[in-house]
Design a protein around this motif. Structure first.
Motif, PDB file in Angstrom:
ATOM      1  N   UNK A  13       3.148  37.864  28.681  1.00  0.00           N
ATOM      2  CA  UNK A  13       3.389  37.352  30.028  1.00  0.00           C
ATOM      3  C   UNK A  13       3.614  38.463  31.049  1.00  0.00           C
ATOM      4  N   UNK A  14       3.852  39.698  30.600  1.00  0.00           N
ATOM      5  CA  UNK A  14       4.041  40.814  31.524  1.00  0.00           C
ATOM      6  C   UNK A  14       5.359  40.770  32.277  1.00  0.00           C
ATOM      7  N   UNK A  15       6.413  40.313  31.634  1.00  0.00           N
ATOM      8  CA  UNK A  15       7.709  40.162  32.292  1.00  0.00           C
ATOM      9  C   UNK A  15       8.324  41.516  32.640  1.00  0.00           C
ATOM     10  N   UNK A  16       9.306  41.478  33.534  1.00  0.00           N
ATOM     11  CA  UNK A  16       9.958  42.719  33.979  1.00  0.00           C
ATOM     12  C   UNK A  16      10.697  43.398  32.843  1.00  0.00           C
ATOM     13  N   UNK A  17      11.400  42.608  32.039  1.00  0.00           N
ATOM     14  CA  UNK A  17      12.126  43.207  30.916  1.00  0.00           C
ATOM     15  C   UNK A  17      12.536  42.133  29.912  1.00  0.00           C
ATOM     16  N   UNK A  18      12.877  42.603  28.730  1.00  0.00           N
ATOM     17  CA  UNK A  18      13.485  41.795  27.682  1.00  0.00           C
ATOM     18  C   UNK A  18      14.884  42.359  27.451  1.00  0.00           C
ATOM     19  N   UNK A  19      15.872  41.482  27.437  1.00  0.00           N
ATOM     20  CA  UNK A  19      17.277  41.883  27.286  1.00  0.00           C
ATOM     21  C   UNK A  19      17.774  41.331  25.950  1.00  0.00           C
ATOM     22  N   UNK A  20      18.107  42.211  25.031  1.00  0.00           N
ATOM     23  CA  UNK A  20      18.541  41.803  23.700  1.00  0.00           C
ATOM     24  C   UNK A  20      20.040  42.038  23.536  1.00  0.00           C
ATOM     25  N   UNK A  21      20.779  40.954  23.231  1.00  0.00           N
ATOM     26  CA  UNK A  21      22.156  41.104  22.785  1.00  0.00           C
ATOM     27  C   UNK A  21      22.107  41.248  21.275  1.00  0.00           C
ATOM     28  N   UNK A  22      22.433  42.449  20.799  1.00  0.00           N
ATOM     29  CA  UNK A  22      22.192  42.766  19.390  1.00  0.00           C
ATOM     30  C   UNK A  22      23.497  42.951  18.628  1.00  0.00           C
TER      31      UNK A  22
END
Length: 361
Positions: free
Chosen positions: A256-265
């Motif tokens: 989808x070309x999103x701005x970012x992926x934010x992972x709570x790890x």
């Protein structure tokens, strides 16, 4: 290698550094869901971080779970959020509004319409929730019809447009921490027999439709999503297919070309490495409880492009300045996390405050 103070482009915006204020529920909105006057001061105080991600903000009446959380679907909400975004921008910061639908993590006493919560399936999380009359068990939610699922996708789309109208630089979909998006992902919360339940592809469908709808509405470069693979809280269990689920989901989101992926790890490290391989744009990693001496470690290794922090940003309006000079950090006051006045919200001291107090003595 880049360090935490190196500028970075995120979607279509330039950030002054690679540190992010993580989204944190503060439960200080007005009764109608508009941000309080203190919210503008609170976020503006922290505008030196590269990016602020706001507290979870409901896209509809049904989306509210907790007391006095903000919304972004009425004209009043938009005007209220505009005071916040203006204040942040005037201080040189950037801000994404996090869109959060609580799903089954809701109580009728906490919502404007006082209706039963909605969720993928009629399965209660099995935990209590704070309400105006104290702690109460969360009732069993009502299973959404297929048409209601599609309407909720439309609600997210509309809320994203309103957030941009309010001056936000973008929106982050809350797909983590056991709320509605993750409820669709987890077999323990989703036993649907339509196209939104059953297979990995079907359980991922709602998250992908929400992200795609928002990207179409405001642009992929203003759209982001937060996930928490493997988290087990409030009855969420993604089962033995968890790794395969996130391989599919992240791979499809990447298209989808999103701005970012934010992972709570807080899970298996190998899964995080696998996500990094499948995600080809900016990756933000949040490690709950990460000690100060490890700040920047994931950026230094190339695992992350940015790192997000909650409690340290909450308790230190001058978080960036303290990092740059090696100054000690204020400790967050847990008793003031949710609800209340300026105490524990806008009154945490800065280094300048401390110096002024010392001179006065």
């Amino acid at each position: 290698m880049s360090d935490i103070f190196t500028p970075v482009t995120l979607g279509g915006i330039e950030l002054q550094n690679r540190l992010v204020m993580a989204p944190m529920t503060r439960s200080r909105a007005n009764a109608d869901g508009t941000p309080s006057k203190l919210a503008a001061e609170y976020y503006a105080q922290r505008a030196a971080v590269g990016l602020i991600v706001t507290e979870g903000t409901q896209p509809s009446d049904d989306g509210q779970g907790y007391l006095t959380t903000p919304g972004i679907y009425t004209d009043a909400h938009v005007e209220g959020w505009r005071t916040v975004t203006d204040a942040v921008h005037n201080n040189g910061g950037r801000i994404f509004v996090q869109l959060m639908h609580a799903g089954r993590m809701s109580h009728p006493d906490n919502t404007p319409h006082h209706r039963q919560g909605v969720a993928p399936s009629a399965i209660a999380p099995g935990v209590p929730m704070f309400t105006s009359t104290g702690m109460q068990d969360i009732p069993t939610p009502r299973a959404m019809t297929t048409d209601e699922v599609r309407q909720t996708v439309a609600d997210f789309r509309y809320a994203a447009r309103r957030a941009v109208e309010a001056g936000a630089d973008g929106v982050e979909v809350h797909g983590a921490n056991g709320y509605l998006v993750q409820q669709f992902l987890a077999p323990s919360a989703n036993i649907r027999s339509d196209e939104y339940g059953g297979s990995i592809e079907n359980r991922s469908r709602f998250a992908l439709e929400v992200a795609r709808a928002i990207a179409e509405e405001i642009g992929a470069d203003r759209t982001a999503i937060r996930l928490s693979p493997g988290i087990t809280m409030w009855g969420i269990d993604e089962g033995t297919e968890g790794s395969a689920l996130y391989r599919h989901l992240v791979g499809e989101l990447d298209k989808l070309g999103l701005a970012y992926l934010h992972i709570m790890h807080s899970g298996v490290e190998e899964r995080l490495v696998d996500i990094r391989k499948r995600w080809h744009r900016a990756l933000i990693i949040n490690r709950p409880g990460r000690p100060r001496d490890e700040i920047g470690a994931d950026i230094a290794t190339g695992l992350a492009d940015l790192e997000s922090y909650g409690q340290m940003a909450l308790a230190n309006p001058d978080f960036i300045d303290r990092l740059k000079v090696g100054a000690p950090m204020n400790e967050a006051d847990r008793a003031t996390y949710f609800g209340g006045t300026e105490k524990g919200f806008t009154d945490y001291p800065t280094l300048i405050d401390a110096a002024t107090d010392k001179e006065a003595v």
